[in-house]
Design an enzyme around this catalytic site. Structure first.
Site, PDB file in Angstrom:
ATOM      1  N   ILE A   1      -4.177  37.931 -54.326  1.00  0.00           N
ATOM      2  CA  ILE A   1      -4.754  39.213 -54.760  1.00  0.00           C
ATOM      3  C   ILE A   1      -5.152  38.967 -56.208  1.00  0.00           C
ATOM      4  O   ILE A   1      -4.380  38.403 -56.996  1.00  0.00           O
ATOM      5  CB  ILE A   1      -3.738  40.373 -54.592  1.00  0.00           C
ATOM      6  CG1 ILE A   1      -4.316  41.709 -55.082  1.00  0.00           C
ATOM      7  CG2 ILE A   1      -2.434  40.115 -55.294  1.00  0.00           C
ATOM      8  CD1 ILE A   1      -3.411  42.920 -54.740  1.00  0.00           C
ATOM      9  N   SER A   2      -6.378  39.337 -56.567  1.00  0.00           N
ATOM     10  CA  SER A   2      -6.890  39.021 -57.901  1.00  0.00           C
ATOM     11  C   SER A   2      -6.164  39.802 -58.993  1.00  0.00           C
ATOM     12  O   SER A   2      -5.587  40.870 -58.742  1.00  0.00           O
ATOM     13  CB  SER A   2      -8.386  39.338 -57.978  1.00  0.00           C
ATOM     14  OG  SER A   2      -9.083  38.645 -56.971  1.00  0.00           O
ATOM     15  N   GLN A   3      -6.236  39.268 -60.209  1.00  0.00           N
ATOM     16  CA  GLN A   3      -5.708  39.940 -61.408  1.00  0.00           C
ATOM     17  C   GLN A   3      -6.371  41.326 -61.532  1.00  0.00           C
ATOM     18  O   GLN A   3      -7.588  41.435 -61.348  1.00  0.00           O
ATOM     19  CB  GLN A   3      -6.077  39.065 -62.611  1.00  0.00           C
ATOM     20  CG  GLN A   3      -5.641  39.577 -63.955  1.00  0.00           C
ATOM     21  CD  GLN A   3      -6.242  38.731 -65.080  1.00  0.00           C
ATOM     22  OE1 GLN A   3      -7.130  37.907 -64.852  1.00  0.00           O
ATOM     23  NE2 GLN A   3      -5.767  38.926 -66.275  1.00  0.00           N
ATOM     24  N   PRO A   4      -5.612  42.372 -61.854  1.00  0.00           N
ATOM     25  CA  PRO A   4      -6.224  43.706 -61.960  1.00  0.00           C
ATOM     26  C   PRO A   4      -7.438  43.737 -62.891  1.00  0.00           C
ATOM     27  O   PRO A   4      -8.460  44.379 -62.574  1.00  0.00           O
ATOM     28  CB  PRO A   4      -5.086  44.582 -62.508  1.00  0.00           C
ATOM     29  CG  PRO A   4      -3.834  43.891 -62.068  1.00  0.00           C
ATOM     30  CD  PRO A   4      -4.145  42.418 -62.059  1.00  0.00           C
TER      31      PRO A   4
ATOM     32  N   ARG B   1      -1.016  49.370 -56.133  1.00  0.00           N
ATOM     33  CA  ARG B   1      -1.142  47.915 -55.907  1.00  0.00           C
ATOM     34  C   ARG B   1       0.124  47.338 -55.270  1.00  0.00           C
ATOM     35  O   ARG B   1       0.053  46.347 -54.548  1.00  0.00           O
ATOM     36  CB  ARG B   1      -1.445  47.227 -57.257  1.00  0.00           C
ATOM     37  CG  ARG B   1      -1.870  45.753 -57.118  1.00  0.00           C
ATOM     38  CD  ARG B   1      -2.337  45.216 -58.470  1.00  0.00           C
ATOM     39  NE  ARG B   1      -2.947  43.900 -58.396  1.00  0.00           N
ATOM     40  CZ  ARG B   1      -2.361  42.776 -58.801  1.00  0.00           C
ATOM     41  NH1 ARG B   1      -1.153  42.814 -59.321  1.00  0.00           N
ATOM     42  NH2 ARG B   1      -2.985  41.619 -58.711  1.00  0.00           N
TER      43      ARG B   1
END
Ligand code: SAM
Length: 216
Positions: free
Chosen positions: A61-64, A35
């Site tokens: 970028i979205s939260q994992p 990431r």
């Protein structure tokens, strides 16, 4: 420099497995995809924090955990053919490409699409194709899909999108106005003209902007 591999393992253990993500291929994919290479240099050290991060073009970028939740809810598995709408950094598409057989990911910002495509090339992820353009009406050329994920919040579930699913496939998509708390939905195609919809809970996404989404 932080030990990114160790941070990635800890992220998978605590943020994903620890919160109930169970799919083994998905957990393995999230242990594999770096990431830190999908975010701007200035926020690289925060790549494994438990939240979204700013990326280029004013996007995120979205939260994992949200990435994993959506992929698991959509039932993505080996052999699958998947569409992602809102490729952003390309991170979720990269994870999808490590689980499924083929991935198409659409991004409306050309600069983000170029960056995402360069990352796929650098990492050798040859089964993911990044397309620049409005994906709010899907990508009929490569339909039907086993799974469709929208990483931006729509104003409704477009009928054209539902019809690009295979029977037995699922679409995961947030719905709701920009700036408000939205709901994440799973829409599964049960038959030729039969869909079931489930609310997976509250989320916050950037708006899906385009013909079947919100106006800019
Ligand atoms: N999945 C991404 C990742 O892993 O980095 C995060 C995506 S970000 C939350 C949402 C993205 O959707 C933004 O990059 C935005 O430009 C894009 N987007 C919004 N409307 C779109 C549309 N109609 N078609 C394609 N992309 C769109």
């Amino acid at each position: 420099m932080p030990d990114f591999a160790a941070l990635r393992d800890a992220m998978v253990d605590r943020q994903l497995a620890g919160r109930g993500i169970r799919s083994a291929p998905l957990l393995a994919a999230m242990r594999e995809v770096p990431r830190e290479l999908f975010v701007p240099e200035g926020v690289r050290d925060f790549a494994y924090e438990d939240g979204p991060l700013p990326i280029e073009a004013g996007q995120t970028i979205s939260q994992p955990y949200i990435v994993a939740l959506m992929i698991e809810a959509a039932g993505v598995r080996p052999g699958g053919h998947v569409l992602e709408i809102g490729a952003g950094s390309g991170y979720a598409a990269a994870v999808l490409s490590r689980v499924a057989d083929s991935v198409i990911a659409i991004e409306r910002h050309g600069a983000l699409a170029d960056l995402a495509a360069a990352r796929m090339a650098r990492l050798g992820y040859g089964n993911v194709r990044i397309v620049a353009g409005d994906g709010s009406a899907g990508w009929p050329d490569a339909a039907p899909y086993d799974a469709i994920l929208a990483a931006a919040s729509g104003r409704h579930v477009p009928d054209v999108l539902k019809r690009q699913l295979k029977v037995g496939g699922a679409l995961v998509m947030p719905l709701g106005a920009p700036g408000e708390v939205q709901s994440l939905f799973r829409i599964s195609r049960e038959g030729e003209d039969d869909w079931a919809q489930h609310d997976l809970g509250p989320v916050r996404f950037v708006p899906l902007i385009g013909a079947e989404g919100w106006k800019e």
